[in-house]
Design a protein around this motif. Structure first.
Motif, PDB file in Angstrom:
ATOM      1  N   VAL A  80       0.826  -1.216   0.000  1.00 55.39           N
ATOM      2  CA  VAL A  80       0.000   0.000   0.000  1.00 55.39           C
ATOM      3  C   VAL A  80       0.858   1.264   0.000  1.00 55.39           C
ATOM      4  O   VAL A  80       0.355   2.361   0.210  1.00 55.39           O
ATOM      5  N   PHE A  81       2.137   1.133  -0.222  1.00 50.84           N
ATOM      6  CA  PHE A  81       3.071   2.259  -0.217  1.00 50.84           C
ATOM      7  C   PHE A  81       3.019   2.973  -1.558  1.00 50.84           C
ATOM      8  O   PHE A  81       3.541   2.490  -2.556  1.00 50.84           O
ATOM      9  N   ALA A  82       2.370   4.101  -1.620  1.00 54.19           N
ATOM     10  CA  ALA A  82       2.391   5.019  -2.769  1.00 54.19           C
ATOM     11  C   ALA A  82       2.104   4.321  -4.105  1.00 54.19           C
ATOM     12  O   ALA A  82       1.508   3.254  -4.161  1.00 54.19           O
ATOM     13  N   SER A  83       2.555   4.948  -5.173  1.00 53.81           N
ATOM     14  CA  SER A  83       2.360   4.418  -6.525  1.00 53.81           C
ATOM     15  C   SER A  83       3.594   3.611  -6.933  1.00 53.81           C
ATOM     16  O   SER A  83       4.652   3.742  -6.321  1.00 53.81           O
ATOM     17  N   PRO A  84       3.471   2.789  -7.981  1.00 49.41           N
ATOM     18  CA  PRO A  84       4.640   2.012  -8.434  1.00 49.41           C
ATOM     19  C   PRO A  84       5.852   2.884  -8.782  1.00 49.41           C
ATOM     20  O   PRO A  84       6.989   2.500  -8.511  1.00 49.41           O
ATOM     21  N   GLN A  85       5.619   4.061  -9.350  1.00 48.03           N
ATOM     22  CA  GLN A  85       6.734   4.932  -9.708  1.00 48.03           C
ATOM     23  C   GLN A  85       7.509   5.361  -8.452  1.00 48.03           C
ATOM     24  O   GLN A  85       8.735   5.371  -8.441  1.00 48.03           O
ATOM     25  N   ILE A  86       6.789   5.706  -7.400  1.00 52.48           N
ATOM     26  CA  ILE A  86       7.442   6.132  -6.166  1.00 52.48           C
ATOM     27  C   ILE A  86       8.089   4.942  -5.467  1.00 52.48           C
ATOM     28  O   ILE A  86       9.192   5.054  -4.945  1.00 52.48           O
ATOM     29  N   ARG A  87       7.433   3.770  -5.474  1.00 49.75           N
ATOM     30  CA  ARG A  87       8.019   2.573  -4.851  1.00 49.75           C
ATOM     31  C   ARG A  87       9.360   2.220  -5.473  1.00 49.75           C
ATOM     32  O   ARG A  87      10.243   1.702  -4.804  1.00 49.75           O
ATOM     33  N   ASN A  88       9.520   2.477  -6.767  1.00 48.10           N
ATOM     34  CA  ASN A  88      10.788   2.172  -7.434  1.00 48.10           C
ATOM     35  C   ASN A  88      11.912   3.111  -7.022  1.00 48.10           C
ATOM     36  O   ASN A  88      13.077   2.757  -7.124  1.00 48.10           O
ATOM     37  N   ARG A  89      11.599   4.313  -6.569  1.00 47.98           N
ATOM     38  CA  ARG A  89      12.618   5.285  -6.183  1.00 47.98           C
ATOM     39  C   ARG A  89      12.796   5.413  -4.670  1.00 47.98           C
ATOM     40  O   ARG A  89      13.875   5.722  -4.197  1.00 47.98           O
TER      41      ARG A  89
END
Length: 170
Positions: A80-89
């Motif tokens: 549930v942590f943010a969006s995939p783009q943010i999870r990658n960074r």
């Protein structure tokens, strides 16, 4: 998280170096940088615990079979942590040292009895989850320390947990 570290000679923040690249080494020189290869991305099992490098991304936690099997609360909080783009960074270490009361991974780390390895030029120390945070947005980290590793206990097969994220998304 990286901006908290100050240059020794003139007490100014470091110039903008890309310190978020896992595996990159920095040698101590005239500009004050040290060799910080220990930050790199890793997730390892070690004697009943799991060791996670501070620069390990949230996406790497989500994809790790070790986290899925032995650290289910952390895995669930990462889903549930943010969006995939943010999870990658976004790194686990950044989420921790920010010390936000709304940080998604902190409840899971608390349940898993997390310890944090703080490193500076002359020493290393491990502190427990309860010792690390002293208030919203505040930790016990000194200006010359960096978070290098997170150590969590493995869950036993008969242990269970529940996780519900409460909050509105904007």
């Amino acid at each position: 998280f990286w901006c908290r570290y100050l240059h020794k000679s003139n007490n100014r923040p470091f110039p903008k170096y890309n310190l978020s690249r896992p595996g990159v080494r920095y040698e101590r020189g005239r500009n004050g940088l040290w060799r910080w290869s220990r930050f790199r991305f890793y997730i390892r099992e070690s004697n009943g615990s799991i060791r996670i490098g501070a620069l390990t991304s949230q996406q790497a936690l989500l994809e790790s079979p070790i986290i899925q099997k032995y650290a289910k609360p952390l895995y669930t909080s990462t889903t549930v942590f943010a969006s995939p783009q943010i999870r990658n960074r976004a790194s686990l270490g950044g989420n921790i040292v920010n010390a936000s009361p709304a940080a998604d991974t902190l409840p899971a780390l608390s349940v898993l009895n997390a310890k944090f390895k703080l490193t500076c030029e002359h020493d290393e120390r491990e502190v427990t989850f309860d010792q690390f945070f002293i208030g919203p947005g505040k930790t016990i980290m000194r200006d010359d320390q960096l978070l290098t590793e997170v150590i969590i206990e493995k869950m036993k097969p008969d242990e269970n947990f529940g996780y519900i994220k409460l909050g509105q998304r904007g």
